[in-house]
Design a protein around this motif. Sequence first.
Motif, PDB file in Angstrom:
ATOM      1  N   MET A   1      70.780  18.283  34.035  1.00  0.00           N
ATOM      2  CA  MET A   1      71.596  17.702  32.964  1.00  0.00           C
ATOM      3  C   MET A   1      73.026  17.439  33.423  1.00  0.00           C
ATOM      4  O   MET A   1      73.902  17.184  32.617  1.00  0.00           O
ATOM      5  N   GLN A   2      73.278  17.515  34.728  1.00  0.00           N
ATOM      6  CA  GLN A   2      74.627  17.281  35.238  1.00  0.00           C
ATOM      7  C   GLN A   2      75.111  15.871  34.912  1.00  0.00           C
ATOM      8  O   GLN A   2      76.296  15.639  34.696  1.00  0.00           O
ATOM      9  N   ALA A   3      74.151  14.923  34.846  1.00  0.00           N
ATOM     10  CA  ALA A   3      74.523  13.533  34.565  1.00  0.00           C
ATOM     11  C   ALA A   3      75.068  13.353  33.158  1.00  0.00           C
ATOM     12  O   ALA A   3      75.717  12.351  32.866  1.00  0.00           O
ATOM     13  N   THR A   4      74.819  14.339  32.289  1.00  0.00           N
ATOM     14  CA  THR A   4      75.297  14.227  30.908  1.00  0.00           C
ATOM     15  C   THR A   4      76.425  15.227  30.622  1.00  0.00           C
ATOM     16  O   THR A   4      76.709  15.511  29.456  1.00  0.00           O
ATOM     17  N   ASP A   5      77.034  15.745  31.658  1.00  0.00           N
ATOM     18  CA  ASP A   5      78.134  16.697  31.482  1.00  0.00           C
ATOM     19  C   ASP A   5      79.334  15.983  30.843  1.00  0.00           C
ATOM     20  O   ASP A   5      79.919  15.072  31.421  1.00  0.00           O
ATOM     21  N   TYR A   6      79.671  16.392  29.639  1.00  0.00           N
ATOM     22  CA  TYR A   6      80.745  15.727  28.888  1.00  0.00           C
ATOM     23  C   TYR A   6      82.117  16.354  29.106  1.00  0.00           C
ATOM     24  O   TYR A   6      83.133  15.810  28.668  1.00  0.00           O
ATOM     25  N   HIS A  36      77.531  10.685  26.379  1.00  0.00           N
ATOM     26  CA  HIS A  36      77.123  11.890  27.105  1.00  0.00           C
ATOM     27  C   HIS A  36      76.686  12.986  26.137  1.00  0.00           C
ATOM     28  O   HIS A  36      75.691  13.684  26.379  1.00  0.00           O
ATOM     29  N   SER A  37      77.410  13.144  25.043  1.00  0.00           N
ATOM     30  CA  SER A  37      77.133  14.226  24.102  1.00  0.00           C
ATOM     31  C   SER A  37      75.786  14.044  23.404  1.00  0.00           C
ATOM     32  O   SER A  37      74.977  14.969  23.334  1.00  0.00           O
ATOM     33  N   THR A  39      73.335  12.090  24.395  1.00  0.00           N
ATOM     34  CA  THR A  39      72.266  12.108  25.397  1.00  0.00           C
ATOM     35  C   THR A  39      71.928  13.533  25.786  1.00  0.00           C
ATOM     36  O   THR A  39      70.750  13.878  25.951  1.00  0.00           O
ATOM     37  N   ARG A  40      72.942  14.366  25.933  1.00  0.00           N
ATOM     38  CA  ARG A  40      72.702  15.759  26.295  1.00  0.00           C
ATOM     39  C   ARG A  40      71.944  16.488  25.194  1.00  0.00           C
ATOM     40  O   ARG A  40      70.989  17.224  25.451  1.00  0.00           O
ATOM     41  N   ALA A  41      72.380  16.285  23.953  1.00  0.00           N
ATOM     42  CA  ALA A  41      71.744  16.981  22.831  1.00  0.00           C
ATOM     43  C   ALA A  41      70.298  16.537  22.645  1.00  0.00           C
ATOM     44  O   ALA A  41      69.376  17.359  22.573  1.00  0.00           O
ATOM     45  N   LEU A  42      70.075  15.229  22.587  1.00  0.00           N
ATOM     46  CA  LEU A  42      68.723  14.736  22.379  1.00  0.00           C
ATOM     47  C   LEU A  42      67.874  14.892  23.637  1.00  0.00           C
ATOM     48  O   LEU A  42      66.650  15.010  23.550  1.00  0.00           O
ATOM     49  N   ILE A 283      80.361  18.785  18.376  1.00  0.00           N
ATOM     50  CA  ILE A 283      79.361  19.599  17.678  1.00  0.00           C
ATOM     51  C   ILE A 283      77.964  19.207  18.136  1.00  0.00           C
ATOM     52  O   ILE A 283      77.106  20.059  18.409  1.00  0.00           O
ATOM     53  N   VAL A 284      77.728  17.905  18.231  1.00  0.00           N
ATOM     54  CA  VAL A 284      76.426  17.409  18.691  1.00  0.00           C
ATOM     55  C   VAL A 284      76.161  17.872  20.120  1.00  0.00           C
ATOM     56  O   VAL A 284      75.052  18.314  20.454  1.00  0.00           O
ATOM     57  N   ALA A 285      77.175  17.786  20.969  1.00  0.00           N
ATOM     58  CA  ALA A 285      77.009  18.193  22.366  1.00  0.00           C
ATOM     59  C   ALA A 285      76.633  19.670  22.466  1.00  0.00           C
ATOM     60  O   ALA A 285      75.723  20.049  23.217  1.00  0.00           O
TER      61      ALA A 285
END
Length: 323
Positions: A1-6, A36-37, A39-42, A283-285
């Motif tokens: 999940m590094q690609a979605t690190d916000y 990013h947030s 994408t990371r959450a979902l 919050i989503v992230a």
Amino acid sequence: MQATDYEPLREQLRSPAATQLSSEEKLNLWRGLASHSFTRALGAVWLVPLMDLLVRLKLHVVGRHMYLESKLPQLQPQGMFSPGGALGGALKGTGPYGRLGLPPCLSDRAKEEFFRCDYFTDTGAAGLLHKLRCSVERSLAGVDFGGSMSQQDVEALVITIHAAFEDSFVRAEDLWAAYLVPPGPAPVSIRTGTGVEALLSPTEATMVDELNAELRETLSDFRFVEALRGAVRHTSKSMGAYISSKMGGSSSGTPTSSQQQQEQAAQTGDKAPVRPFPYVVPIVAKSGQLLFDETGRCTKGISGLREVQALCASVFTFGPNIC
């Protein structure tokens, strides 16, 4: 999940240098942070149950083979076993599984190779996150970054992203197996000598190839899609509960759904609380991070889902080719 690190984007927005940025540059940073947030959450909502189902299916595939192996002497007439063979119990026959479609005995090394999930974690997950991020960016295109959102608005946006992500598989005729099962034959090493560690014998590699082929068929079955949807709904509840608790969904501290909020608002005459979109994004992230940090709790109950039980029963009892 590094690609979605916000975090790097959030630090840029917080840094003193951000005051020198133009409005357009700040908006672009916010767009990147929101992308990013979400994408990371979902991504967590999809990847966590995918890993759960992948391991579960592999266990059932091997379990069925081991069960047949234990019953093989009772099911086969005398004289059908080869006294020798690489595995000491290989069946004679021209088919991939020998006579009567029964499997050869699986070696421990073949099982270990089949149980590996590094293709999914190292390659497949990145491909899925890319598809998901495209769906997120298309869905966020219509969001007012300077506006506000209620919990109901957030849930509606999440549902839109889910639908766009699933639709991307239908439009491209994509298959889940392409992201979960390694392509091509299993690795083989027949070299021997000091410092050379053998991987699989040709016979064992064939076994792994056959197990992977069976797994691919299972992942293409409608039962897998139904089980995955059920598992995603299950993990989405943890995400929704966290978002609700942080957006003021319940004064008692108990998370409530958007439908419950509407009912409470109708009874009290109050409006559902709304938050600025920049307040909603972190919050989503963090809701996605919760799924990774507490995977055991968030996936508890997946095995009891009707769709998952139906999938596993079909794999263990019949295999993918029998309805």
